[in-house]
Design an enzyme around this catalytic site. Structure first.
Site, PDB file in Angstrom:
ATOM      1  CG  ASP A 132      62.072 -10.049  48.515  1.00 31.75           C
ATOM      2  OD1 ASP A 132      62.163 -11.313  48.743  1.00 31.75           O
ATOM      3  OD2 ASP A 132      62.678  -9.131  48.413  1.00 31.75           O
ATOM      4  CG  ASP A 239      65.054 -13.421  51.585  1.00 29.21           C
ATOM      5  OD1 ASP A 239      65.685 -12.471  51.265  1.00 29.21           O
ATOM      6  OD2 ASP A 239      64.792 -13.893  52.475  1.00 29.21           O
ATOM      7  CD  GLU A 312      69.228 -13.204  48.929  1.00 28.19           C
ATOM      8  OE1 GLU A 312      70.084 -12.511  49.192  1.00 28.19           O
ATOM      9  OE2 GLU A 312      68.492 -13.903  49.638  1.00 28.19           O
ATOM     10  CG  HIS A 376      68.063  -5.044  49.391  1.00 30.61           C
ATOM     11  ND1 HIS A 376      67.917  -6.009  48.566  1.00 30.61           N
ATOM     12  CD2 HIS A 376      68.128  -6.029  50.771  1.00 30.61           C
ATOM     13  CE1 HIS A 376      67.614  -7.286  48.885  1.00 30.61           C
ATOM     14  NE2 HIS A 376      67.550  -7.139  50.318  1.00 30.61           N
ATOM     15  CG  ASP A 377      71.065  -7.832  51.122  1.00 27.07           C
ATOM     16  OD1 ASP A 377      70.566  -7.273  51.831  1.00 27.07           O
ATOM     17  OD2 ASP A 377      70.599  -9.054  50.701  1.00 27.07           O
TER      18      ASP A 377
HETATM   19  C1  GLC Z   1      68.253 -11.961  52.033  1.00 34.25           C
HETATM   20  C2  GLC Z   1      67.896 -10.444  51.953  1.00 34.25           C
HETATM   21  C3  GLC Z   1      68.390  -9.692  52.999  1.00 34.25           C
HETATM   22  C4  GLC Z   1      67.819 -10.233  54.194  1.00 34.25           C
HETATM   23  C5  GLC Z   1      68.084 -11.903  54.471  1.00 34.25           C
HETATM   24  C6  GLC Z   1      67.240 -12.276  55.495  1.00 34.25           C
HETATM   25  O1  GLC Z   1      69.596 -12.067  52.096  1.00 34.25           O
HETATM   26  O2  GLC Z   1      68.057  -9.908  50.483  1.00 34.25           O
HETATM   27  O3  GLC Z   1      68.123  -8.264  53.116  1.00 34.25           O
HETATM   28  O4  GLC Z   1      68.542  -9.552  55.405  1.00 34.25           O
HETATM   29  O5  GLC Z   1      67.583 -12.543  53.080  1.00 34.25           O
HETATM   30  O6  GLC Z   1      65.719 -12.295  55.014  1.00 34.25           O
END
Ligand code: GLC
Ligand code: CA
Length: 586
Positions: A132, A239, A312, A376-377
């Site tokens: 990541d 991310d 992402e 995971h979100d």
């Molecule tokens: C992304 C991740 C999430 C995190 C956010 C801040 O959305 O998937 O889990 O809290 O970024 O890094």
């Protein structure tokens, strides 16, 4: 004949043998390079939340050795790559997304040597490892930020986004510079008394945003990327990448209004802003082009584009997604996530999926979409698509969309066994800070981060110690061991779909053409390549359905895979039970 007389013959024969060997080696190399170069186009990627996968040292927290221990399971499932959510040292304000050292492994997850072993063991099984890459922000405990906040003249000061407050005086800090909001609630600006300025944080207060107008930040991340390439990673998942830049004028964002014109108040109690000054600024494309060029130039990247960039990318529409691939001259991501299909859609609706899958087929300039339904979100699949009665059947439908529409596929640990969202029931049990702040309107993300359910022994085989998040009570029936033993399980359904994606040319490479396009309850499509045609039919309703696909041909399909469906005599009559799936070869 004496030996000398034989010599020319032996010479000629060995020459021919070598030539044959040489050409087969050449063919082999060409095949290997195509495989290497394009491995991601039809890839199956598995996301692991390392904290929750497998604990091997009895501290209740998953670790890298726990991932290594289950590589045979993942091989059996058929995946190509693992994306590991952050496993770097972190104070854990955001469970790893607040990184304090980008070139190490957090002690609770293991060591760099453990990481190297994981990469090597995965490689033996043809599985690639992806890290990541969090570039929008660091932890507030990262050495760069500790330097940055120490004084206005520190060389790291302009690595972050510092601004004066509005109406600041010697005795008051004034107001934040504008109305921008943190994703996790309240103002995105945090006052720092040492230097009497505010810093910007799109996420938690402990996650200060880096200043991407500073070229030194770019170089720092290229070095980090190279560090992990040296450790054998296959690529990165970037991310929160759409939030790298902020509008330099610092103008207020507009508020989002409901249909009556009233400003929407979000779960944190704030007036919701529209994100137009803090997301998707065009400079994001420039940075990704620059990072991609650096990645493609890295020596281990034998064929440009072998190292994979996943993004992402929560995009508002298909045009915004198309842009994130870049151009052949200036590539960005090979696989920016298509969040429209699987994450922005919250019900099983054939018309919506038909529209969005068609857009991904037609409007991405031929690039493969990265289909994703879970991470995971977001609450797991049961909470977004299930009805509490047919959840497993519904998941068969979702996974059919995931693996048999054209593109690469990304899924989340535990999906393959039907793990269910299990949010905390009491505020005092919540671990994800956003769930505490927004309780009970939003309970945070703990519910989709519970330990992997391996078997029916204590703590589902995840750990001998008390797990960091409780194991859902359903582990006695929902677990990998039970499902591996049951040929009709969801696990085996996933396995068969993945095998189909890997071995059937039409499913791997074919065009994706919608069929029966006015049917409101059943989604049907065909995959068509030079070598064959496969039809896929998914009943998205709880009623039995019969569809007529004779417009696609009149041969009797050969069944490849089915659930709650009959073997049809012809394409004119395909009968499906509630949430039934039929996949057949023409
Ligand atoms: C992304 C991740 C999430 C995190 C956010 C801040 O959305 O998937 O889990 O809290 O970024 O890094
Ligand atoms: Ca551990």
């Amino acid at each position: 004949m004496n030996r000398t007389a034989l010599r020319p013959l032996i010479f000629a024969m060995s020459f021919i043998a070598m030539a044959l060997l040489g050409s087969s080696l050449q063919a082999q190399t060409a095949q290997d390079s195509a495989h290497l170069k394009d491995w991601w186009k039809n890839a199956v990627i598995y996301e692991i939340y390392p904290r929750s996968f497998q604990d091997t040292n009895n501290d209740g927290i998953g670790d890298l050795n726990g991932i290594t221990a289950h590589l045979d399971y993942l091989k059996e499932l058929g995946i190509d790559a693992i994306w590991i959510a952050p496993c770097y040292p972190s104070p854990l304000a955001d469970f790893g997304y607040d990184i304090s050292d980008y070139e190490n492994i957090a002690p609770e997850y293991g060591t760099l040597a453990d990481f190297d072993r994981l990469v090597a063991e995965a490689k033996k099984r043809n599985i690639r490892i992806m890290m990541d890459m969090v570039m929008n922000h660091t932890s507030d405990q990262h050495k760069w930020f500790l330097e940055s906040k120490s004084s206005k003249t520190n060389p790291y000061r302009d690595w972050y986004v510092w601004r004066d407050g509005k109406g600041e005086t010697a005795t008051s800090q004034g107001e934040p510079p504008n109305n921008w909001l943190s994703e996790f609630g309240h103002s995105a600006w945090q006052w720092d008394p040492t230097t009497r300025q505010y810093y910007y944080h799109k996420f938690y207060i402990q996650q200060p945003d880096l200043n991407w107008d500073n070229p030194k930040v770019h170089e720092a991340f290229k070095n980090i990327m190279r560090f992990w390439y040296k450790h054998g990673v296959a690529g990165f998942r970037f991310d929160a990448i759409t939030t790298l830049f902020e509008d330099p004028t610092l103008a207020d964002e507009d508020y989002v209004r409901d249909k009556d014109g009233n400003i929407i108040i979000n779960a944190a109690g704030d007036k919701q802003t529209d994100g137009k000054k803090t997301e998707f600024l065009p400079q994001v494309d420039d940075v990704m082009q620059e990072m991609r060029a650096a990645s493609d130039a890295y020596p281990s990247n034998k064929f440009p584009g072998t190292h994979l960039f996943v993004g992402e990318t929560y995009v508002p529409n298909i045009a915004a997604l198309a842009k994130l691939y870049g151009t052949p001259q200036k590539p960005e991501f090979q696989l920016p996530m298509d969040t429209q299909i699987g994450l922005e859609t919250h019900k099983l609706d054939a018309a919506i999926f038909r529209k969005k899958i068609t857009e991904a087929e037609n409007d991405l300039n031929g690039n493969p979409p990265l289909i994703v339904f879970d991470n995971h979100d977001n609450p797991r699949l049961d909470a977004r698509f299930g009805d509490g009665v047919h959840d497993n059947d519904i998941q068969r439908v979702i996974s059919t969309l995931l693996f048999t529409t054209r593109g690469a596929a990304l899924f989340y640990y535990g999906d393959e066994i039907g793990m269910k969202t299990t949010p905390p029931t009491r505020k005092e049990d919540v671990k994800d800070p956003v769930g505490i702040l927004m309780w009970p309107k939003y309970k945070g993300r703990d519910g989709e981060r519970t330990p992997m359910q391996w078997d029916d022994s204590k703590n589902a085989g995840f750990s001998n110690a008390t797990p960091w998040l409780p194991v859902p009570a359903n582990y006695t029936t929902i677990n990998a061991k039970a499902e591996e033993a049951d040929p009709n399980s969801l696990f085996h359904w996933y396995q068969k779909l993945i095998a189909l994606k890997k071995t059937n040319d039409a499913v791997a490479n074919g065009e994706n053409i919608m069929l029966d396009v006015n049917n409101p309850g059943v989604l049907s499509w065909e995959r068509k390549s030079a070598t064959g045609v496969v039809v896929v039919v998914c009943n998205m309703t709880a009623d039995a359905q019969t569809v007529d696909l004779s417009a696609a041909g009149n041969s009797a399909p050969k069944t490849l895979l089915k659930a709650h469906a009959a073997d049809p005599q012809s394409l004119s009559k395909i009968e499906l039970g509630p949430y039934g799936v039929y996949i057949g070869q023409l």
